[in-house]
Design an enzyme around this catalytic site. Structure first.
Site, mmCIF file in Angstrom:
data_model
loop_
_atom_site.group_PDB
_atom_site.id
_atom_site.type_symbol
_atom_site.label_atom_id
_atom_site.label_comp_id
_atom_site.label_asym_id
_atom_site.label_seq_id
_atom_site.Cartn_x
_atom_site.Cartn_y
_atom_site.Cartn_z
ATOM 1 N N TYR A 196 0.817 -1.218 0.000
ATOM 2 C CA TYR A 196 0.000 0.000 0.000
ATOM 3 C C TYR A 196 0.854 1.273 0.000
ATOM 4 O O TYR A 196 1.981 1.287 0.464
ATOM 5 C CB TYR A 196 -0.914 0.044 1.217
ATOM 6 C CG TYR A 196 -2.009 -0.997 1.247
ATOM 7 C CD1 TYR A 196 -2.402 -1.672 0.105
ATOM 8 C CD2 TYR A 196 -2.666 -1.306 2.439
ATOM 9 C CE1 TYR A 196 -3.406 -2.629 0.145
ATOM 10 C CE2 TYR A 196 -3.678 -2.258 2.494
ATOM 11 C CZ TYR A 196 -4.038 -2.916 1.345
ATOM 12 O OH TYR A 196 -5.036 -3.852 1.390
ATOM 13 N N ALA B 108 -18.512 -0.716 -1.382
ATOM 14 C CA ALA B 108 -18.364 -1.001 -2.811
ATOM 15 C C ALA B 108 -17.707 0.174 -3.540
ATOM 16 O O ALA B 108 -18.232 0.699 -4.522
ATOM 17 C CB ALA B 108 -19.719 -1.343 -3.439
ATOM 18 N N LEU C 150 -22.103 2.491 -2.387
ATOM 19 C CA LEU C 150 -23.122 2.354 -1.355
ATOM 20 C C LEU C 150 -23.162 3.534 -0.397
ATOM 21 O O LEU C 150 -23.960 3.546 0.545
ATOM 22 C CB LEU C 150 -22.917 1.052 -0.582
ATOM 23 C CG LEU C 150 -23.283 -0.221 -1.351
ATOM 24 C CD1 LEU C 150 -22.762 -1.461 -0.650
ATOM 25 C CD2 LEU C 150 -24.793 -0.306 -1.550
#
Length: 326
Positions: free
Chosen positions: A53, A219, A223
């Site tokens: 990351y 999502a 959402l």
């Protein structure tokens, strides 16, 4: 804050976990420090990152970044909160350009773990996760490497991420043959829109006593509801195709959330918290406000009627083999 066992282990983790994927990419170090400080204030004790990351994530990326781990490590050193959190990271993706700088060989796991420890400025990782399955490396080799890391005190628990149900079963049966604990958690994409894991993965996790850690609970922001007029939409504009494809369902969903008196993001995360297999929900917060919204979802009670309405709007795939055999 509520705390739950991580799978069948004795370890307690906050029902909302802090996902640190955005640190070093969408979130700079000063803001990441603010988010982690606020997480501690809210009682969040599960912090999740990965060696890869710190920049754009792509399946074909040549090399990871390490930046997220470095930011978390700097915060741990400055804040003194190392013993107040359950620290989780992952290995698999390429962290160098050499042929052995990736995947799950014993050679790579040893070096990847030691590199993560240096970046995180700590002597141990509480949950070390296989970021993806490596079907070219036998689980006998993987567990030998993990056993050695446990024996050296460098890791405490082992988890998986993005595994299929049969990968979990293979890993766990191999662990049983070695008379070791094996996996305590599996981190997978799971949300109201994408419920594929319900077909075979979740039954496997339940059978073996492995806790589920959902990632992408909103999502990728879909959402959270469609952007309102005047709202900043730099990142959410990337979901314009999803908004169009799911327009009818989103209209029904937003109406239901309005009826409940809660935001779309809160209801989506509350739904996950109602799933018994879930140990902690990863909130990949880019701001303290997003983290607070995730924590607010803990106070929402969804009754059977509401859960049934959500199933009608966002139907799941059913459970195998009944879902396709008859």
């Amino acid at each position: 804050m509520q705390y739950r066992h991580l799978g069948r282990s004795g370890l307690l983790v906050s029902a909302i976990g802090l996902g640190c994927m955005n640190f070093g990419d969408a979130t700079d170090e000063p803001e990441a420090f603010e988010i982690m400080d606020r997480a501690i204030e809210l009682g969040v004790n599960f912090f999740d990152t990965a060696d890869v990351y710190g920049g754009p994530q792509r399946p074909d990326m040549a090399q990871g970044y390490g930046t997220s781990e470095e930011i978390v490590g700097s915060w741990l050193k400055k804040s003194g909160h190392r013993d107040d959190i359950v620290l989780a990271t992952k290995a698999y993706q390429p962290m160098g350009l050499g042929p052995n700088d990736r995947r799950l060989s014993a050679y790579h796991l040893k070096r990847a773990c030691e590199a993560s420890l240096r970046r995180l400025q700590t002597d141990h990782i509480d949950l070390y996760q296989m970021h993806h399955v490596d079907r070219a490396t036998p689980f006998e080799e993987i567990w030998q490497a993990m056993d050695q890391l446990v024996a050296e005190g460098k890791i405490t628990y082992v988890g998986s991420s993005n595994f299929a149900g049969w990968d979990v079963a293979t890993a766990q049966l191999t662990a049983h043959h070695r008379s070791i604990l094996g996996l305590v958690s599996e981190q997978s994409r799971y949300n109201l829109i994408n419920r594929a894991v319900e077909q075979e993965l979740i039954p496997a996790l339940g059978h073996f006593g492995i806790g589920l850690i959902p990632w992408s609970p909103l999502a990728m922001g879909v959402l959270a509801g469609r952007p309102r007029e005047g709202e900043k939409t730099e990142r959410r504009a990337l979901q314009s195709e999803a908004y169009a494809a799911l327009s009818d369902q989103l209209t029904e969903y937003e109406a239901l959330c309005a009826k409940l008196g809660h935001s779309s993001a809160e209801v989506a995360q509350a739904w996950l918290l109602h799933q018994p297999i879930v140990s902690t929900v990863i909130a990949g917060s880019r701001t303290t406000q997003q983290l607070e919204i995730a924590v607010d979802a803990l106070s929402i009670e969804l009754d059977a009627e509401t859960l049934a309405e959500l199933d009608k709007i966002w139907p799941g795939p059913g459970v195998a083999p009944m879902s396709y055999a008859w």
